[in-house]
Design a protein around this motif. Structure first.
Motif, PDB file in Angstrom:
ATOM      1  N   ALA A 115       9.860   4.751   2.929  1.00  0.00           N
ATOM      2  CA  ALA A 115       8.697   4.972   2.064  1.00  0.00           C
ATOM      3  C   ALA A 115       7.443   4.323   2.644  1.00  0.00           C
ATOM      4  CB  ALA A 115       8.981   4.441   0.666  1.00  0.00           C
ATOM      5  N   LEU A 116       7.577   3.154   3.251  1.00  0.00           N
ATOM      6  CA  LEU A 116       6.411   2.469   3.820  1.00  0.00           C
ATOM      7  C   LEU A 116       5.734   3.314   4.889  1.00  0.00           C
ATOM      8  CD1 LEU A 116       4.758  -0.209   3.866  1.00  0.00           C
ATOM      9  CD2 LEU A 116       6.203  -0.886   5.788  1.00  0.00           C
ATOM     10  N   ASP A 117       6.511   3.897   5.776  1.00  0.00           N
ATOM     11  CA  ASP A 117       5.942   4.763   6.817  1.00  0.00           C
ATOM     12  C   ASP A 117       5.297   5.994   6.194  1.00  0.00           C
ATOM     13  OD1 ASP A 117       6.897   3.071   8.881  1.00  0.00           O
ATOM     14  OD2 ASP A 117       8.862   4.050   8.823  1.00  0.00           O
ATOM     15  N   ALA A 118       5.908   6.501   5.151  1.00  0.00           N
ATOM     16  CA  ALA A 118       5.399   7.711   4.503  1.00  0.00           C
ATOM     17  C   ALA A 118       4.030   7.481   3.876  1.00  0.00           C
ATOM     18  CB  ALA A 118       6.388   8.196   3.446  1.00  0.00           C
ATOM     19  N   VAL A 119       3.871   6.374   3.147  1.00  0.00           N
ATOM     20  CA  VAL A 119       2.577   6.157   2.487  1.00  0.00           C
ATOM     21  C   VAL A 119       1.477   5.855   3.496  1.00  0.00           C
ATOM     22  CG1 VAL A 119       3.603   5.464   0.294  1.00  0.00           C
ATOM     23  CG2 VAL A 119       3.067   3.702   1.998  1.00  0.00           C
TER      24      VAL A 119
ATOM     25  N   LEU B 157      10.931   1.704  -2.720  1.00  0.00           N
ATOM     26  CA  LEU B 157       9.537   2.025  -3.053  1.00  0.00           C
ATOM     27  C   LEU B 157       8.556   1.360  -2.105  1.00  0.00           C
ATOM     28  CD1 LEU B 157      10.020   1.352  -6.821  1.00  0.00           C
ATOM     29  CD2 LEU B 157       8.962   3.474  -6.026  1.00  0.00           C
ATOM     30  N   SER B 158       7.436   2.032  -1.883  1.00  0.00           N
ATOM     31  CA  SER B 158       6.281   1.440  -1.199  1.00  0.00           C
ATOM     32  C   SER B 158       5.023   2.111  -1.730  1.00  0.00           C
ATOM     33  CB  SER B 158       6.372   1.609   0.320  1.00  0.00           C
ATOM     34  OG  SER B 158       7.393   0.811   0.871  1.00  0.00           O
ATOM     35  N   GLY B 159       3.879   1.486  -1.471  1.00  0.00           N
ATOM     36  CA  GLY B 159       2.619   2.053  -1.929  1.00  0.00           C
ATOM     37  C   GLY B 159       1.474   1.721  -0.999  1.00  0.00           C
ATOM     38  N   ALA B 160       0.408   2.526  -1.090  1.00  0.00           N
ATOM     39  CA  ALA B 160      -0.791   2.317  -0.292  1.00  0.00           C
ATOM     40  C   ALA B 160      -2.007   2.702  -1.109  1.00  0.00           C
ATOM     41  CB  ALA B 160      -0.738   3.138   0.998  1.00  0.00           C
ATOM     42  N   CYS B 161      -3.119   2.055  -0.838  1.00  0.00           N
ATOM     43  CA  CYS B 161      -4.370   2.357  -1.537  1.00  0.00           C
ATOM     44  C   CYS B 161      -5.507   2.145  -0.546  1.00  0.00           C
ATOM     45  CB  CYS B 161      -4.525   1.434  -2.741  1.00  0.00           C
ATOM     46  SG  CYS B 161      -5.921   1.816  -3.812  1.00  0.00           S
TER      47      CYS B 161
END
Length: 344
Positions: A66-70, A216-220
Motif C-alpha cells: 500500500a505504501l508504494d501504491a499511495v 494500510l498506508s496513506g499520502a497527502c
C-alpha cells in the motif's frame, strides 16, 4: 490421578473450550468472500483521484505494498501541469513562490513530512525519504530543499506561465494582502469562478490504500491555499490533521481549509471514532459536525471534507459544503467517482 470417568469429562470440557475459542478467533478474521470483495482498495479525494487511483492500482493489483501504491498514485496530480492545487502548476503564495506540503504514513506507524518545500516536483517522495532515511518526521523550507537535493531530487521551476499570469492578475486588485477565502472568488479575467468545493477549490489530494495483505498506508500532498502568506502551512503535511493511519483500525485524510482541520486534529479524530465503532462515513460526519459546532458562521463560508477507509475495506466521506467527491478503485468498482455527502 484421574479415573476413567473424570478423564473423559475433562477431555470433553477442554475440547468444548477450544472449539469456542477457535470460533471466536475465526469470527475476528475476514472471510474469503470479504477479502475478494474489498481487497485491495484505493480511495482518493476529488475527480483527479481517478487517474491517481489507476496508478496506485497497478501496484495493488499485483500484490504490491500500500505504501508504494499511495506514493505512485499521488505522483500523478503532483506532476499535472493543469492541476493548480497540487504540485507542479500549483498557484503560488502572495509573493509568487510555489511552496509544497506533503506527508506519508505506513502500516507500522512510520511517517514523514515536508512543509514549504520549493523547486521539487514530487514532495511526497521527499517525505518518504524523511520517513525512511532520517530520525525525524518533518523537514521544512530550505532544510527540506537541501535534504531533497542531497538525496538526488532535481531542482526545477514550479511556477508555470499559467500560474504566474493568474498571480499577476490577482496582484492588480489584491493590494498584496491575502484575503480570507480568496480561493472562492474569481481572481482574474480568464479564471473560472471558484465556488466552495469545486475543482478549483480543494487544495489537496489525499489517498488511502489497503493492500491484499490487509495493510494500510496513506499520502497527502498539496501546493496549498492560493496566494497564502509566504510560510503558511495547512493541514496537509501534519500527521493527525491532514492524514492519519492506524493499521489496526483504518486511515483518514482531509481536504479544504487546513486551519480548521488542524484545530480539530481532524484525521486522527476520524480514525479514533472508527475505533469506537463508527462506520467511515459516520466518523467523517462527526468530525465535520465538530467544526460546524465550534464555528457555525465560519463553516458557512468554507469547505472541509474528510475521507476514511477502515480495515475491512469499507470507505466513506463527508464534507461541510456540497461539491466534494472522491474516487474509488477496487475489484468491483474500477475508476468510480462518488459524490460525498455534505451538511449544506
Amino acid at each position: 490421578m484421574l479415573n476413567r470417568r473424570k478423564f473423559l469429562q475433562y477431555t470433553a470440557f477442554t475440547s468444548a473450550m477450544l472449539s469456542v475459542k477457535n470460533s471466536a478467533a475465526a469470527a475476528l478474521l475476514p472471510t474469503k468472500s470479504t477479502l475478494v470483495a474489498n481487497l485491495p482498495v484505493v480511495i482518493s479525494t476529488w475527480d483527479f483521484g481517478i487517474a491517481a487511483n489507476q496508478a496506485a492500482w497497478k501496484i495493488l493489483s499485483i500484490g504490491g505494498r500500500a505504501l508504494d501504491a499511495v506514493e505512485q498514485g499521488v505522483w500523478v496530480p503532483e506532476a499535472d501541469v493543469k492541476n493548480q492545487t497540487v504540485g507542479y502548476g500549483g498557484l503560488p503564495d502572495r509573493d509568487g513562490r510555489v511552496t509544497l506540503d506533503a506527508c506519508i504514513m505506513d502500516e507500522f506507524g512510520n511517517c514523514g513530512s515536508v512543509a514549504a518545500l520549493e523547486h521539487i516536483m514530487h514532495p511526497i517522495s521527499v517525505a518518504r525519504k524523511v520517513m525512511e532515511n532520517t530520525p525525524h518526521v518533518m523537514l521544512a523550507g530550505d532544510g527540506a530543499l537541501q535534504f531533497a537535493l542531497e538525496n538526488g531530487f532535481k531542482k526545477i521551476n514550479l511556477l508555470t506561465p499559467e500560474a504566474e499570469k493568474a498571480w499577476k492578475e490577482w496582484l492588480v486588485t489584491a493590494k498584496y494582502s491575502p484575503v480570507m477565502n480568496i480561493e472562492n472568488k474569481s481572481y482574474g479575467k480568464a479564471a473560472p469562478q471558484r465556488l466552495p468545493g469545486n475543482q478549483y477549490n480543494h487544495d489537496t489530494i489525499g489517498m488511502l490504500a489497503l493492500d491484499a495483505k490487509g495493510n494500510l498506508s496513506g499520502a497527502c500532498t498539496t501546493s496549498g491555499m492560493a496566494y497564502k502568506l509566504h510560510g503558511r502551512i495547512g493541514d496537509s503535511p501534519i500527521i493527525g490533521a491532514g492524514l492519519f493511519v492506524d493499521n489496526e483500525i483504518g486511515g483518514a485524510t482531509s481536504t479544504g481549509v487546513g486551519e480548521e482541520v488542524i484545530r480539530n486534529v481532524g484525521s486522527f479524530l476520524v480514525v479514533e471514532l472508527m475505533r469506537q465503532g463508527y462506520p467511515p462515513e459516520e466518523a467523517c460526519k462527526e468530525a465535520v459536525m465538530r467544526i460546524i459546532k465550534k464555528k457555525p458562521q465560519t463553516a458557512k463560508e468554507i469547505q472541509v471534507g474528510f475521507l476514511a477507509l477502515n480495515k475491512k475495506g469499507e470507505y466513506g466521506a463527508y464534507a461541510i459544503q456540497k461539491g466534494f467527491s472522491f474516487a474509488v478503485c477496487n475489484q468491483q468498482k474500477q475508476d468510480i467517482l462518488i459524490p460525498g455527502k455534505s451538511y449544506y
